[in-house]
Motif scaffolding. Structure first.
Motif, PDB file in Angstrom:
ATOM      1  N   LEU A  51     -52.415  81.315  -3.401  1.00 49.68           N
ATOM      2  CA  LEU A  51     -51.362  80.879  -2.490  1.00 49.68           C
ATOM      3  C   LEU A  51     -51.070  79.408  -2.767  1.00 49.68           C
ATOM      4  N   LEU A  52     -49.809  79.009  -2.675  1.00 45.98           N
ATOM      5  CA  LEU A  52     -49.482  77.594  -2.827  1.00 45.98           C
ATOM      6  C   LEU A  52     -50.234  76.766  -1.789  1.00 45.98           C
ATOM      7  N   LEU A 104     -44.741  73.131   2.233  1.00 47.38           N
ATOM      8  CA  LEU A 104     -44.830  71.697   1.928  1.00 47.38           C
ATOM      9  C   LEU A 104     -44.909  70.856   3.198  1.00 47.38           C
ATOM     10  N   GLU A 105     -44.099  71.239   4.189  1.00 47.74           N
ATOM     11  CA  GLU A 105     -44.101  70.479   5.440  1.00 47.74           C
ATOM     12  C   GLU A 105     -45.370  70.729   6.248  1.00 47.74           C
ATOM     13  N   LYS A 165     -45.339  85.461   1.206  1.00 43.92           N
ATOM     14  CA  LYS A 165     -46.256  84.378   0.873  1.00 43.92           C
ATOM     15  C   LYS A 165     -45.800  83.690  -0.416  1.00 43.92           C
ATOM     16  N   VAL A 166     -45.830  82.365  -0.418  1.00 43.15           N
ATOM     17  CA  VAL A 166     -45.492  81.619  -1.634  1.00 43.15           C
ATOM     18  C   VAL A 166     -46.746  81.512  -2.496  1.00 43.15           C
ATOM     19  N   VAL A 167     -46.647  82.016  -3.722  1.00 45.58           N
ATOM     20  CA  VAL A 167     -47.795  82.026  -4.625  1.00 45.58           C
ATOM     21  C   VAL A 167     -47.472  81.235  -5.886  1.00 45.58           C
ATOM     22  N   VAL A 168     -48.542  80.791  -6.563  1.00 44.55           N
ATOM     23  CA  VAL A 168     -48.374  79.973  -7.761  1.00 44.55           C
ATOM     24  C   VAL A 168     -48.584  80.851  -8.988  1.00 44.55           C
TER      25      VAL A 168
END
Length: 306
Positions: free
Chosen positions: A144-145, A195-196, A79-82
């Motif tokens: 999460l982003l 992003l997409e 998972k992409v996290v900030v």
């Protein structure tokens, strides 16, 4: 016969004109103009709210920034996290049961070695952070982003606000591959998938100190803007040569900005947006020098600059 053909010809002309107009609109949507002067909230509004949190982004929006700046890592379950640090930071975080922990203990909490469910349980924002004494105390978490983007986009729509850009950093170093983050190609792939999915790529700049992630971005996703972060004292030419292509943005530490640097970058049509500028005096000086934007922990300062 001529009279019969005229309406047909006129209709054809209108159709062509309409197509061109639609193409222009689509091009504008796919490549929105960058702000004339870009005001960026560093990690949202780090000086005022818990950094890289959704409340920090909401604060930055409230203050009218044109770009939200943030950092990303990847969890064990992909998972992409900030968040900025490879390990959960003891300076401003507490354990899920509300306890403080030491810098040494933080090494047990590597983002890349934890599933997101574990990461999310840590408490951000209730611990006093003496580096940023103005921070409002708000209990929050590492988002999460995807969740952060949804929150921002919904807020923009609900409040009829201008669309902001997202300046998103990939936090990576060569020695950290497969230890504290994925290899560059995998990191960028996971980021771009988010992003997409959220359909915001025209409004995104991907930034990094690590040229490798930007090179992957340029090769595989050339439609996404790139920003080279710079903290070294190498020349502009050396840093661009190391990168291997011309990025949209060159983002140095503000102390490295000179008129000569600006002239070289602008000659290549590269925007210069320095970090992290936290006084009205420095923002005013750099703006007068000719920078194209400012990244600040205190986006409230932008309204004080004439």
């Amino acid at each position: 016969m001529i009279r019969k053909l005229l309406p047909v010809a006129l209709s054809a002309m209108l159709l062509v004109t309409g197509c061109k107009s639609t193409e222009t609109m689509t091009a504008q949507q796919n490549n929105p103009p960058f702000p004339a002067f870009d005001t960026e909230g560093h990690r949202g509004a780090r000086g005022l709210m818990p950094e890289n949190s959704i409340p920090a982004m909401m604060k930055a929006l409230e203050l009218g920034v044109t770009t939200l700046e943030m950092d990303t890592h990847v969890t064990k379950d992909g998972k992409v996290v900030v968040t900025h640090d490879p390990h959960i930071n003891h300076l401003y975080a507490r354990t899920p049961d509300g306890k403080d922990f030491t810098k040494a203990e933080s090494k047990n909490y590597a983002i890349y070695q934890l599933d997101y469910e574990q990461v999310r349980r840590f408490d951000l924002g209730t611990k006093f952070y003496d580096t940023y004494p103005q921070q409002e105390k708000v209990k929050t978490y590492i988002p999460l982003l995807a969740e952060l983007i949804d929150s921002v986009q919904n807020h923009i729509k609900a409040n009829n606000l201008p669309q902001v850009f997202y300046n998103i950093e990939t936090k990576s170093v060569a020695e950290g591959d497969n230890k504290i983050h994925p290899e560059p190609a995998e990191f960028v792939k996971k980021l771009v998938e988010v992003l997409e999915e959220k359909k915001i790529t025209p409004w995104v700049i991907v930034q990094s100190f690590d040229p490798r992630t930007l090179q992957v971005l340029h090769q595989q996703y050339p439609h996404i803007k790139a920003s080279l972060l710079v903290s070294n004292k190498d020349s502009f030419e050396e840093n661009i040569a190391r990168l291997g292509f011309t990025p949209e943005v060159y983002s140095p530490s503000y102390k490295l900005v000179t008129p000569e640097l600006l002239a070289k970058a602008h000659a290549k049509n590269i925007k210069v947006i320095p970090w992290t500028v936290n006084t009205v005096e420095d923002i005013t000086r750099l703006k007068a020098m000719g920078v194209d934007g400012i990244i600040s922990d205190y986006p409230n300062l932008f309204k004080e600059v004439k």
